[in-house]
Design a protein around this motif. Structure first.
Motif, PDB file in Angstrom:
ATOM      1  N   VAL A  79       9.093  -5.184  15.816  1.00 11.99           N
ATOM      2  CA  VAL A  79       7.893  -5.318  16.636  1.00 11.99           C
ATOM      3  C   VAL A  79       6.770  -4.588  15.915  1.00 11.99           C
ATOM      4  N   LEU A  80       5.734  -5.339  15.547  1.00 13.24           N
ATOM      5  CA  LEU A  80       4.561  -4.783  14.869  1.00 13.24           C
ATOM      6  C   LEU A  80       3.375  -4.888  15.822  1.00 13.24           C
ATOM      7  N   ARG A  81       2.702  -3.769  16.066  1.00 11.56           N
ATOM      8  CA  ARG A  81       1.503  -3.782  16.906  1.00 11.56           C
ATOM      9  C   ARG A  81       0.292  -3.510  16.032  1.00 11.56           C
ATOM     10  N   GLY A  82      -0.702  -4.384  16.148  1.00 12.38           N
ATOM     11  CA  GLY A  82      -1.919  -4.231  15.368  1.00 12.38           C
ATOM     12  C   GLY A  82      -3.056  -4.979  16.018  1.00 12.38           C
ATOM     13  N   ARG A  83      -4.192  -4.921  15.364  1.00 14.98           N
ATOM     14  CA  ARG A  83      -5.389  -5.593  15.870  1.00 14.98           C
ATOM     15  C   ARG A  83      -5.486  -6.960  15.199  1.00 14.98           C
ATOM     16  N   LEU A  84      -5.583  -8.002  16.017  1.00 13.07           N
ATOM     17  CA  LEU A  84      -5.635  -9.364  15.522  1.00 13.07           C
ATOM     18  C   LEU A  84      -7.063  -9.718  15.149  1.00 13.07           C
ATOM     19  N   THR A  85      -7.244 -10.251  13.957  1.00 17.53           N
ATOM     20  CA  THR A  85      -8.543 -10.689  13.481  1.00 17.53           C
ATOM     21  C   THR A  85      -8.444 -12.161  13.111  1.00 17.53           C
ATOM     22  N   VAL A  86      -9.459 -12.926  13.472  1.00 17.15           N
ATOM     23  CA  VAL A  86      -9.530 -14.330  13.090  1.00 17.15           C
ATOM     24  C   VAL A  86     -10.779 -14.492  12.236  1.00 17.15           C
ATOM     25  N   THR A  87     -10.602 -15.032  11.039  1.00 15.72           N
ATOM     26  CA  THR A  87     -11.728 -15.211  10.126  1.00 15.72           C
ATOM     27  C   THR A  87     -12.524 -16.462  10.500  1.00 15.72           C
ATOM     28  N   GLU A  88     -13.688 -16.621   9.888  1.00 14.92           N
ATOM     29  CA  GLU A  88     -14.544 -17.779  10.169  1.00 14.92           C
ATOM     30  C   GLU A  88     -13.860 -19.101   9.863  1.00 14.92           C
ATOM     31  N   ASP A  89     -12.982 -19.097   8.864  1.00 17.99           N
ATOM     32  CA  ASP A  89     -12.290 -20.343   8.517  1.00 17.99           C
ATOM     33  C   ASP A  89     -10.982 -20.542   9.284  1.00 17.99           C
ATOM     34  N   GLY A  90     -10.722 -19.675  10.282  1.00 13.20           N
ATOM     35  CA  GLY A  90      -9.567 -19.851  11.156  1.00 13.20           C
ATOM     36  C   GLY A  90      -8.302 -19.142  10.726  1.00 13.20           C
ATOM     37  N   ALA A  91      -8.345 -18.386   9.650  1.00 13.36           N
ATOM     38  CA  ALA A  91      -7.170 -17.632   9.233  1.00 13.36           C
ATOM     39  C   ALA A  91      -6.972 -16.443  10.168  1.00 13.36           C
ATOM     40  N   ALA A  92      -5.737 -16.062  10.355  1.00 14.34           N
ATOM     41  CA  ALA A  92      -5.424 -14.927  11.228  1.00 14.34           C
ATOM     42  C   ALA A  92      -4.853 -13.783  10.398  1.00 14.34           C
ATOM     43  N   LEU A  93      -5.327 -12.578  10.702  1.00 15.14           N
ATOM     44  CA  LEU A  93      -4.862 -11.362  10.033  1.00 15.14           C
ATOM     45  C   LEU A  93      -4.450 -10.357  11.090  1.00 15.14           C
ATOM     46  N   LEU A  94      -3.407  -9.608  10.795  1.00 13.43           N
ATOM     47  CA  LEU A  94      -3.033  -8.476  11.634  1.00 13.43           C
ATOM     48  C   LEU A  94      -3.484  -7.218  10.895  1.00 13.43           C
ATOM     49  N   ASP A  95      -4.429  -6.484  11.485  1.00 13.03           N
ATOM     50  CA  ASP A  95      -4.858  -5.200  10.922  1.00 13.03           C
ATOM     51  C   ASP A  95      -3.814  -4.181  11.360  1.00 13.03           C
ATOM     52  N   PHE A  96      -2.998  -3.780  10.409  1.00  9.55           N
ATOM     53  CA  PHE A  96      -1.854  -2.904  10.659  1.00  9.55           C
ATOM     54  C   PHE A  96      -2.156  -1.549  10.038  1.00  9.55           C
ATOM     55  N   ASP A  97      -2.898  -0.733  10.770  1.00  8.90           N
ATOM     56  CA  ASP A  97      -3.316   0.593  10.321  1.00  8.90           C
ATOM     57  C   ASP A  97      -4.104   0.521   9.015  1.00  8.90           C
ATOM     58  N   GLY A  98      -5.055  -0.418   8.952  1.00  6.78           N
ATOM     59  CA  GLY A  98      -5.903  -0.539   7.772  1.00  6.78           C
ATOM     60  C   GLY A  98      -5.371  -1.476   6.710  1.00  6.78           C
ATOM     61  N   THR A  99      -4.163  -1.955   6.872  1.00 10.83           N
ATOM     62  CA  THR A  99      -3.580  -2.934   5.959  1.00 10.83           C
ATOM     63  C   THR A  99      -3.599  -4.279   6.648  1.00 10.83           C
ATOM     64  N   ASN A 100      -4.146  -5.291   5.989  1.00  7.69           N
ATOM     65  CA  ASN A 100      -4.192  -6.629   6.575  1.00  7.69           C
ATOM     66  C   ASN A 100      -2.969  -7.430   6.165  1.00  7.69           C
ATOM     67  N   ILE A 101      -2.315  -8.029   7.167  1.00  3.68           N
ATOM     68  CA  ILE A 101      -1.174  -8.904   6.934  1.00  3.68           C
ATOM     69  C   ILE A 101      -1.616 -10.320   7.311  1.00  3.68           C
ATOM     70  N   LEU A 102      -1.559 -11.232   6.356  1.00  3.78           N
ATOM     71  CA  LEU A 102      -1.927 -12.618   6.603  1.00  3.78           C
ATOM     72  C   LEU A 102      -0.855 -13.267   7.466  1.00  3.78           C
ATOM     73  N   LEU A 103      -1.294 -13.975   8.512  1.00  4.80           N
ATOM     74  CA  LEU A 103      -0.368 -14.626   9.430  1.00  4.80           C
ATOM     75  C   LEU A 103      -0.461 -16.137   9.287  1.00  4.80           C
ATOM     76  N   ASP A 104       0.674 -16.812   9.328  1.00  6.97           N
ATOM     77  CA  ASP A 104       0.724 -18.266   9.357  1.00  6.97           C
ATOM     78  C   ASP A 104       0.818 -18.687  10.815  1.00  6.97           C
ATOM     79  N   LEU A 105      -0.131 -19.496  11.261  1.00  9.19           N
ATOM     80  CA  LEU A 105      -0.179 -19.925  12.655  1.00  9.19           C
ATOM     81  C   LEU A 105       0.437 -21.312  12.806  1.00  9.19           C
ATOM     82  N   ALA A 106       1.307 -21.478  13.807  1.00  9.55           N
ATOM     83  CA  ALA A 106       1.856 -22.793  14.117  1.00  9.55           C
ATOM     84  C   ALA A 106       0.816 -23.627  14.852  1.00  9.55           C
ATOM     85  N   ASP A 107       0.013 -22.982  15.702  1.00 11.21           N
ATOM     86  CA  ASP A 107      -1.033 -23.623  16.491  1.00 11.21           C
ATOM     87  C   ASP A 107      -2.236 -22.689  16.521  1.00 11.21           C
TER      88      ASP A 107
END
Length: 134
Positions: A79-107
């Motif tokens: 279980v990872l808790r972080g701040r979800l960010t969505v970029t202008e082009d629709g990409a999703a990132l999880l800000d995990f204590d200052g480290t961004n993890i790129l997320l693949d979205l199904a929808d």
């Protein structure tokens, strides 16, 4: 991100797992570094190899002790808790204590979840750490 590697272990029919600690939690995840790595501090990149589906493996971080990063074991999941960010082009990132993890979205994500604290429930083998040297 800087983590503390406690140990690396191998179980039958499983990938190498790293027992890791951070200032905000502890768990075991797939290790992509040297299987003979000694305990200590390592800079790592986090990767999630599972599609994110809102309501299935992603949800608001409600009742989880407030805002802020978190890491824990939840059964067979990490279980990872972080701040979800969505970029202008629709990409999703999880800000995990200052480290961004790129997320693949199904929808596409619901519109009201951008810039909120979320929890991801990801199978342990689908979360990996790749150490790197600075």
């Amino acid at each position: 991100m800087l983590i503390e590697l406690v140990k690396v272990a191998k179980f039958p029919a499983r990938p190498w797992l790293a027992d890791v600690r951070t200032p905000f939690g502890h768990t075991a995840v797939r290790w992509c570094g040297d299987p003979a790595a000694e305990p200590g501090e390592y800079h790592v990149e986090w990767t999630i190899d599972e599609d994110i589906v809102w309501g299935r493996n992603a949800s608001p971080a409600v009742g989880t002790g407030g805002a802020g990063p978190g890491l824990r074991t939840g059964g067979h999941c990490v279980v990872l808790r972080g701040r979800l960010t969505v970029t202008e082009d629709g990409a999703a990132l999880l800000d995990f204590d200052g480290t961004n993890i790129l997320l693949d979205l199904a929808d596409p994500l619901p519109e009201d979840v951008a810039d909120t604290w979320v929890e991801l429930f990801i199978e342990r083998d689908k979360v990996s750490l790749c150490p790197y040297a600075l």
